[in-house]
Design a protein around this motif. Structure first.
Motif, PDB file in Angstrom:
ATOM      1  N   LEU A 152       0.687  -1.018   0.201  1.00  0.00           N
ATOM      2  CA  LEU A 152       0.132   0.183   0.121  1.00  0.00           C
ATOM      3  C   LEU A 152       0.652   1.315  -0.103  1.00  0.00           C
ATOM      4  N   ILE A 153       0.797   2.302  -1.281  1.00  0.00           N
ATOM      5  CA  ILE A 153       1.644   3.219  -1.005  1.00  0.00           C
ATOM      6  C   ILE A 153       0.633   4.564  -0.538  1.00  0.00           C
ATOM      7  N   ASN A 154       1.525   5.240   0.270  1.00  0.00           N
ATOM      8  CA  ASN A 154       0.748   6.613   1.010  1.00  0.00           C
ATOM      9  C   ASN A 154       0.707   7.613  -0.130  1.00  0.00           C
ATOM     10  N   GLN A 201       5.245   6.425  -0.363  1.00  0.00           N
ATOM     11  CA  GLN A 201       6.263   5.887   0.076  1.00  0.00           C
ATOM     12  C   GLN A 201       5.752   4.546   0.944  1.00  0.00           C
ATOM     13  N   PRO A 202       5.667   3.260   1.178  1.00  0.00           N
ATOM     14  CA  PRO A 202       5.407   2.136   1.629  1.00  0.00           C
ATOM     15  C   PRO A 202       4.844   2.367   2.629  1.00  0.00           C
ATOM     16  N   ALA A 236      -4.104   5.636   0.210  1.00  0.00           N
ATOM     17  CA  ALA A 236      -3.149   5.055  -0.621  1.00  0.00           C
ATOM     18  C   ALA A 236      -3.407   4.240  -1.881  1.00  0.00           C
ATOM     19  N   MET A 237      -3.075   3.853  -2.765  1.00  0.00           N
ATOM     20  CA  MET A 237      -2.521   3.349  -3.942  1.00  0.00           C
ATOM     21  C   MET A 237      -1.854   1.958  -4.272  1.00  0.00           C
ATOM     22  N   PRO A 238      -2.047   1.427  -5.188  1.00  0.00           N
ATOM     23  CA  PRO A 238      -1.591   0.308  -5.064  1.00  0.00           C
ATOM     24  C   PRO A 238      -0.088   0.750  -5.177  1.00  0.00           C
ATOM     25  N   GLU A 239       1.231  -0.757  -5.007  1.00  0.00           N
ATOM     26  CA  GLU A 239       2.474  -0.248  -5.395  1.00  0.00           C
ATOM     27  C   GLU A 239       2.273  -1.088  -7.051  1.00  0.00           C
ATOM     28  N   GLY A 240       3.215   0.272  -7.993  1.00  0.00           N
ATOM     29  CA  GLY A 240       3.088  -0.207  -9.366  1.00  0.00           C
ATOM     30  C   GLY A 240       2.519   1.287 -10.331  1.00  0.00           C
ATOM     31  N   LEU A 241       1.506   1.362  -9.140  1.00  0.00           N
ATOM     32  CA  LEU A 241       0.703   2.671  -9.775  1.00  0.00           C
ATOM     33  C   LEU A 241       1.010   3.821  -9.828  1.00  0.00           C
TER      34      LEU A 241
END
Ligand code: FES
Length: 200
Positions: free
Chosen positions: A52-54, A59-60, A74-79
């Motif tokens: 989960l990316i802030n 940052q994670p 938060a958004m998904p890693e990779g976006l």
């Protein structure tokens, strides 16, 4: 307490600037059909969980980064914000995280999907898809600014006021071996407006 709510409200409003749920969800077409059943979180698996990316820091996050009384997006890693399809994807993938004392969480299923009282809900209102931005930390109520639907985040995000027809979907989260918050799969149900056809 009031001051904190205003501060959280302001933070929420600022985080909203790049998001306009109603407009963005319209990009999916007049009848998005099953497009709301899948989000970017479906790429997460047990073998390859997604962090989960802030959305403010990019940052994670570790569990200790989520403090009680705050609302974190938060958004998904990779976006990435520079991705061509960022706006369409974030309209479905955006999460809001809260930390609630486990003893105050009324819904057992919801508690199980969370991690040590951290709950991750879809940020997209189930009425017509506005991004939810307001959080009242004492009551754990989240409010949609468009038509005032109010969701009790301590009780599975059930609707306690307003026109929304469904609770906010909740994403199951846990932590990886380094202690970062991760998801292992998608939401169990479609995100967004409830008047669009739901297969489940
Ligand atoms: S879009 Fe949230 S209450 Fe209408």
């Amino acid at each position: 307490g009031r001051r904190k709510m205003i501060r959280n409200t302001l933070i929420g409003s600022m985080a909203l600037v790049p998001l306009s749920g109603v407009v963005l969800l319209r990009d999916l077409g007049p009848l998005p059909e099953d497009k709301l059943e899948h989000t970017g979180w479906e790429e997460a698996t047990d073998a390859k969980p997604l962090q989960l990316i802030n959305m403010n820091t990019n940052q994670p996050m570790k569990a200790e980064d989520i403090i009680q009384g705050s609302l974190t997006f938060a958004m998904p890693e990779g976006l990435h914000t520079h991705d061509e399809d960022f706006q369409q994807r974030i309209a479905k993938d955006a999460l809001m995280l809260v930390r609630i004392a486990p003893e105050d969480i009324k819904d057992d299923k919801s508690k199980e999907k969370g991690f040590e009282g951290i709950l991750a809900y879809s940020k997209i209102c189930t009425h017509v898809g506005c991004p939810i931005s307001l959080y009242e930390q004492q009551t754990h109520h989240a409010l949609c600014p468009c038509h005032q639907s109010t969701f009790d985040l301590a009780d599975g995000a059930r609707v306690i006021f307003g026109p929304a027809g469904h609770p906010l979907p909740q994403l199951k989260i846990t932590t990886d071996e380094k202690g970062f918050l991760v998801a292992h799969g998608d939401f169990d149900e479609p995100v967004g407006p409830s008047y669009w056809e739901r297969a489940r």
